[in-house]
Design an enzyme around this catalytic site. Structure first.
Site, PDB file in Angstrom:
ATOM      1  N   TYR A  77       0.780  -1.244   0.000  1.00 50.14           N
ATOM      2  CA  TYR A  77       0.000   0.000   0.000  1.00 50.14           C
ATOM      3  C   TYR A  77       0.809   1.289   0.000  1.00 50.14           C
ATOM      4  O   TYR A  77       0.328   2.315  -0.455  1.00 50.14           O
ATOM      5  CB  TYR A  77      -0.941   0.035   1.212  1.00 50.14           C
ATOM      6  CG  TYR A  77      -1.912  -1.110   1.215  1.00 50.14           C
ATOM      7  CD1 TYR A  77      -2.872  -1.239   0.200  1.00 50.14           C
ATOM      8  CD2 TYR A  77      -1.866  -2.082   2.204  1.00 50.14           C
ATOM      9  CE1 TYR A  77      -3.750  -2.294   0.199  1.00 50.14           C
ATOM     10  CE2 TYR A  77      -2.757  -3.142   2.204  1.00 50.14           C
ATOM     11  CZ  TYR A  77      -3.694  -3.244   1.198  1.00 50.14           C
ATOM     12  OH  TYR A  77      -4.569  -4.294   1.194  1.00 50.14           O
ATOM     13  N   ASP A  82      -4.726 -17.726  -3.232  1.00 51.07           N
ATOM     14  CA  ASP A  82      -3.308 -17.358  -3.312  1.00 51.07           C
ATOM     15  C   ASP A  82      -2.422 -18.555  -2.986  1.00 51.07           C
ATOM     16  O   ASP A  82      -2.651 -19.258  -1.990  1.00 51.07           O
ATOM     17  CB  ASP A  82      -2.994 -16.231  -2.314  1.00 51.07           C
ATOM     18  CG  ASP A  82      -3.790 -14.953  -2.587  1.00 51.07           C
ATOM     19  OD1 ASP A  82      -4.459 -14.873  -3.640  1.00 51.07           O
ATOM     20  OD2 ASP A  82      -3.728 -14.029  -1.748  1.00 51.07           O
ATOM     21  N   GLY A 118      -9.957  -7.569  -2.977  1.00 53.13           N
ATOM     22  CA  GLY A 118      -9.933  -6.181  -3.457  1.00 53.13           C
ATOM     23  C   GLY A 118     -10.637  -6.078  -4.801  1.00 53.13           C
ATOM     24  O   GLY A 118     -10.513  -6.966  -5.639  1.00 53.13           O
TER      25      GLY A 118
HETATM   26 MG   LIG Z   1      -1.934 -12.519   1.389  1.00 55.14          MG
END
Ligand SMILES: [Mg+2]
Ligand SMILES: Nc1ncnc2c1ncn2[C@@H]1O[C@H](COP(=O)(O)OP(=O)(O)O)[C@@H](O)[C@H]1O
Length: 371
Positions: free
Chosen positions: A265, A307, A327
């Protein structure tokens, strides 16, 4: 009156990923098909207050992230069974009223962990994405890995520690946590995201301090075998058969030790993305197959981003985690992977809402007692 489907977009939320949600929801609201859907923006502030936001103000303001207007009327979700329920004003005036479907564009604890989903169940309203069970088990990195492993999906070796055991005897707990593992190991809170509280431990005498920090965020912490890993992600969309995207690869910049909060971020050059990931065809097939198996093993609905770590040494894939509300900004990996696999962003949103309505209809059609 309109015969459009009334979609409440729920954003903000009480997690550390509140700000990410404001960006995801800005994108979702911008791309929803207005010929089919009437959009009702509903924010949740960090204190948990629900507010009805003015769509025309949001549209006039534009920008990559939504803002929550101070004076937006506070609303509550009222159960619908047998009466006029939906989103009602808390202090008089008007509210949005009945909605057909809720699109929770929320990330993290108290958002995608089954809590909001439970509230929506009680209110008998359709909602996008996984139900209570899949949301809750997917949020818990320990339970998610156990279910994945049970389905034959490889996971890296790890130990789960409770804060109670750590508080009782930190040194003994740390000693147990390293059994069978080699350096480096990763210490991570069980129910967080965005790499908050995650530590790469390279010396055993640093383990205790890493655990102490991680236990500030959660009552359960994982100590996991560090993998010399390529980070591979796959997007899954419900359907018959499942729609499994091409995999992508995230390459954290070398000056970050791993894909940390800073890399995600704060640093604009924190990572580069390969979409599709540069994998051998057999590897691409393998990881897409594992993603479909994980989606099924965790009983997800609607969507999930799965993931994996690809071990540079051994060459195998390890399931790392599954995100049931990933997201959703236009540049987020989930929509980008879907887009690259033939599902453009607006069509993806429409499909998710149709799936939510269909799931609600099917569940509502079930008998509740033996008559
Ligand atoms: Mg992760
Ligand atoms: N076992 C591991 N081996 C190598 N890297 C890891 C391991 N666990 C976590 N990481 C690194 O930490 C990052 C964040 O960990 P992750 O488990 O994905 O938590 P989060 O939910 O915060 O994203 C990963 O993207 C990866 O860079």
């Amino acid at each position: 009156m309109t015969d459009k489907i009334r979609v409440a977009v729920l954003y903000g939320g009480r997690s550390g990923e509140h700000e990410v949600s404001l960006q995801s929801a800005a994108s979702v609201i911008r791309h929803l098909d207005r010929t089919r859907f009437e959009v009702i923006p509903v924010s949740i502030d960090k204190a948990g207050r629900w507010q009805w936001n003015d769509l025309s103000l949001i549209e006039a303001r534009g920008g990559p992230a939504l803002a929550i207007a101070e004076d937006a009327p506070e609303i509550r979700l009222a159960p619908r069974p047998g009466g006029e329920g939906g989103l009602l004003p808390v202090a008089g005036g008007s509210g949005p009223g009945a909605v057909d479907v809720v699109f929770p564009v929320l990330h993290g604890p108290l958002c995608e962990d089954g809590t909001v989903q439970g509230l929506l169940e009680l209110a008998e309203v359709a909602y996008v994405g996984s139900g209570v069970l899949a949301s809750a088990v997917s949020m818990d990195k320990d339970i998610a890995k156990r279910l994945a492993a049970l389905a034959g999906i490889p996971v890296a070796p790890y130990h789960a520690l409770t804060r109670q055991a750590f508080a009782r005897d930190p040194a003994a707990a740390a000693a147990r946590a390293r059994e069978g593992l080699t350096l480096p190991v990763f210490v991570k809170p069980c129910n967080m995201g965005s790499s908050v509280g995650v530590h790469k431990v390279k010396a055993w005498d640093a383990l205790e301090a890493a655990l102490a920090d991680a236990f500030q965020y959660d009552l359960k912490v994982l100590v996991e075998q560090g993998i010399d890993a390529r980070e591979i992600e796959v997007a899954v969309l419900e359907g018959e058969p499942l729609h499994v995207s091409l995999a992508s690869e995230l390459n954290p910049s070398p000056h970050h030790d791993f894909y940390s909060y800073e890399a995600k971020y704060l640093d604009p050059d924190g990572a580069t993305v390969d979409l599709p990931a540069r994998l051998e065809p057999a590897e691409m097939d393998r990881v897409r197959g594992l993603a479909a198996e994980a989606f099924a093993a965790l009983e997800c609905s609607g969507l999930a981003r799965v993931d994996f770590f690809l071990d540079r040494q051994g060459g195998g894939f390890f399931f790392n985690e599954i995100n049931t509300l990933p997201g959703f900004t236009a540049i987020s990996m989930y929509p980008k992977m879907m887009e690259a696999s033939g599902v453009p962003y607006p069509a993806l949103l429409s499909r998710l809402i149709d799936l939510a309505l269909e799931r609600h209809r099917l569940r509502h059609g079930l008998k509740r007692e033996r008559l």
